[in-house]
Design a protein around this motif. Sequence first.
Motif, PDB file in Angstrom:
ATOM      1  N   ALA A 205      16.930   3.671 -12.337  1.00 52.17           N
ATOM      2  CA  ALA A 205      18.236   3.051 -12.618  1.00 52.17           C
ATOM      3  C   ALA A 205      18.662   2.109 -11.498  1.00 52.17           C
ATOM      4  O   ALA A 205      19.360   1.109 -11.737  1.00 52.17           O
ATOM      5  N   ALA A 206      18.235   2.403 -10.259  1.00 53.01           N
ATOM      6  CA  ALA A 206      18.593   1.576  -9.115  1.00 53.01           C
ATOM      7  C   ALA A 206      17.719   0.335  -8.983  1.00 53.01           C
ATOM      8  O   ALA A 206      18.019  -0.539  -8.158  1.00 53.01           O
ATOM      9  N   GLY A 207      16.620   0.271  -9.747  1.00 53.05           N
ATOM     10  CA  GLY A 207      15.781  -0.925  -9.718  1.00 53.05           C
ATOM     11  C   GLY A 207      14.389  -0.705  -9.189  1.00 53.05           C
ATOM     12  O   GLY A 207      13.679  -1.668  -8.882  1.00 53.05           O
ATOM     13  N   MET A 208      13.950   0.558  -9.072  1.00 53.13           N
ATOM     14  CA  MET A 208      12.609   0.856  -8.577  1.00 53.13           C
ATOM     15  C   MET A 208      11.587   0.524  -9.659  1.00 53.13           C
ATOM     16  O   MET A 208      11.674   1.007 -10.768  1.00 53.13           O
ATOM     17  N   SER A 209      10.624  -0.337  -9.273  1.00 57.14           N
ATOM     18  CA  SER A 209       9.627  -0.774 -10.247  1.00 57.14           C
ATOM     19  C   SER A 209       8.261  -0.187 -10.009  1.00 57.14           C
ATOM     20  O   SER A 209       7.400  -0.229 -10.895  1.00 57.14           O
ATOM     21  N   ALA A 210       7.984   0.319  -8.815  1.00 53.99           N
ATOM     22  CA  ALA A 210       6.650   0.856  -8.526  1.00 53.99           C
ATOM     23  C   ALA A 210       6.749   1.848  -7.386  1.00 53.99           C
ATOM     24  O   ALA A 210       7.696   1.856  -6.639  1.00 53.99           O
TER      25      ALA A 210
ATOM     26  N   GLY B 131      25.305  -2.883  -7.272  1.00 49.55           N
ATOM     27  CA  GLY B 131      24.545  -3.753  -8.153  1.00 49.55           C
ATOM     28  C   GLY B 131      23.064  -3.486  -8.004  1.00 49.55           C
ATOM     29  O   GLY B 131      22.536  -3.401  -6.897  1.00 49.55           O
ATOM     30  N   ARG B 132      22.385  -3.346  -9.101  1.00 45.99           N
ATOM     31  CA  ARG B 132      20.973  -2.980  -9.124  1.00 45.99           C
ATOM     32  C   ARG B 132      20.133  -3.966  -8.311  1.00 45.99           C
ATOM     33  O   ARG B 132      20.304  -5.165  -8.386  1.00 45.99           O
ATOM     34  N   ARG B 133      19.204  -3.434  -7.492  1.00 44.49           N
ATOM     35  CA  ARG B 133      18.297  -4.240  -6.682  1.00 44.49           C
ATOM     36  C   ARG B 133      16.872  -4.135  -7.224  1.00 44.49           C
ATOM     37  O   ARG B 133      16.580  -3.304  -8.081  1.00 44.49           O
ATOM     38  N   ARG B 134      15.997  -4.973  -6.700  1.00 52.10           N
ATOM     39  CA  ARG B 134      14.567  -4.848  -6.984  1.00 52.10           C
ATOM     40  C   ARG B 134      13.957  -4.017  -5.853  1.00 52.10           C
ATOM     41  O   ARG B 134      13.904  -4.458  -4.709  1.00 52.10           O
ATOM     42  N   LEU B 135      13.510  -2.831  -6.173  1.00 52.02           N
ATOM     43  CA  LEU B 135      13.015  -1.892  -5.189  1.00 52.02           C
ATOM     44  C   LEU B 135      11.565  -1.539  -5.492  1.00 52.02           C
ATOM     45  O   LEU B 135      11.172  -1.410  -6.646  1.00 52.02           O
ATOM     46  N   SER B 136      10.780  -1.363  -4.429  1.00 51.16           N
ATOM     47  CA  SER B 136       9.381  -0.967  -4.592  1.00 51.16           C
ATOM     48  C   SER B 136       9.056   0.111  -3.573  1.00 51.16           C
ATOM     49  O   SER B 136       9.277  -0.081  -2.371  1.00 51.16           O
TER      50      SER B 136
ATOM     51  N   LEU C 160      15.571 -10.638  -1.830  1.00 54.70           N
ATOM     52  CA  LEU C 160      15.832 -10.190  -3.195  1.00 54.70           C
ATOM     53  C   LEU C 160      15.130  -8.884  -3.548  1.00 54.70           C
ATOM     54  O   LEU C 160      15.506  -8.226  -4.515  1.00 54.70           O
ATOM     55  N   GLU C 161      14.099  -8.519  -2.772  1.00 52.35           N
ATOM     56  CA  GLU C 161      13.332  -7.305  -3.057  1.00 52.35           C
ATOM     57  C   GLU C 161      13.156  -6.498  -1.774  1.00 52.35           C
ATOM     58  O   GLU C 161      13.082  -7.062  -0.677  1.00 52.35           O
ATOM     59  N   PHE C 162      13.051  -5.186  -1.943  1.00 57.94           N
ATOM     60  CA  PHE C 162      12.947  -4.291  -0.790  1.00 57.94           C
ATOM     61  C   PHE C 162      11.772  -3.335  -0.996  1.00 57.94           C
ATOM     62  O   PHE C 162      11.712  -2.626  -2.003  1.00 57.94           O
ATOM     63  N   ASP C 163      10.856  -3.339  -0.037  1.00 58.25           N
ATOM     64  CA  ASP C 163       9.712  -2.431  -0.057  1.00 58.25           C
ATOM     65  C   ASP C 163       9.971  -1.290   0.937  1.00 58.25           C
ATOM     66  O   ASP C 163      10.265  -1.545   2.110  1.00 58.25           O
ATOM     67  N   PHE C 164       9.841  -0.065   0.483  1.00 60.83           N
ATOM     68  CA  PHE C 164      10.093   1.105   1.322  1.00 60.83           C
ATOM     69  C   PHE C 164       8.762   1.685   1.797  1.00 60.83           C
ATOM     70  O   PHE C 164       7.877   1.981   0.997  1.00 60.83           O
TER      71      PHE C 164
END
Length: 304
Positions: free
Chosen positions: A299-304, A274-279, A247-251
């Motif tokens: 807008a794409a779901g980047m939270s940090a 569809g917007r993802r949870r991105l970090s 459900l979440e992706f860390d780059f």
Amino acid sequence: MKQLHVLLVHLGRHFSKLPVTPPIGVLSLAAWARTHVTGVRVSLIDQRIEHFDHEETMRRIVAMRPDVVGLSYMTDASSAIPEATKSIRQALPECTILLGGAHPSAVGGAALEGTSADIAVEGEGEIVFENILRALQEGGGFDEIPGIFRRLPDGGVTRNPGAAPLIANLDDVPFLAYDLLDLPRYWSATSVSPTPPPRKYAVLFTSRGCPYRCIFCHHIFGKEFRAQSPARIVAEMDYLESQYGVLEFDFFDDIFNLDRQRACQFAEEVCRRGRRRLSMVNGLRTDILTQEVVDALTAAGMSA
């Protein structure tokens, strides 16, 4: 063609308060080897998630009786390497022992000193790894593989001429070999993300190389920036979501935003699906970060 059992080991003791994340480097090596070399079976041990001490890690390695052991490690695990390689050599005298990862990339041939390892690889490892495995299958030596440090018959160490080849098109890199891990075990452990566990996440590394010359940084991938296309990145995200329930992706890129157009196109590609949870836990260089990129990633779901 000779069949090979290859065991990749990510070394490093893990303590409860230290972060642990899926080992991107060995996952990429495993995926590349399985795609490009026939007759190879790959296994993996991540010492950090297993909480094994060094002795237990060596017992596990020996019990699997691999033909090739690749040890990937940071500098904090380097003190264990001499004894570890000697234990493997005593139990498995015909095994080929490879050293790679951040520490060998930093110190080069010195990584072989005091060890029983055969080869140390500095820098990007996929193509070099492929060439080593092919040489073993064909019964040849390693003297024609450019850029590696290898053990001589008299015990000395030499560096082969030339530079280790880099992957020109990162879209050619197969999806990371997450099937070799028990991925949910990482979800309950503390990671480097500011979001606390539990979290159903996977890590991605979508670009390599950085033109800047910061003295504190590694030089594993060279100075020429190379990157996966936005479509390639999102395709792997789709796969991880459908296959593992991520459900979440860390780059973990070193400098994700060097190519601003690519960053924005990636964000657009995510939004279309569809917007993802991105970090972005690593690799946003703030002195080149623009408002356009910030808005697009948010807008794409980047939270940090």
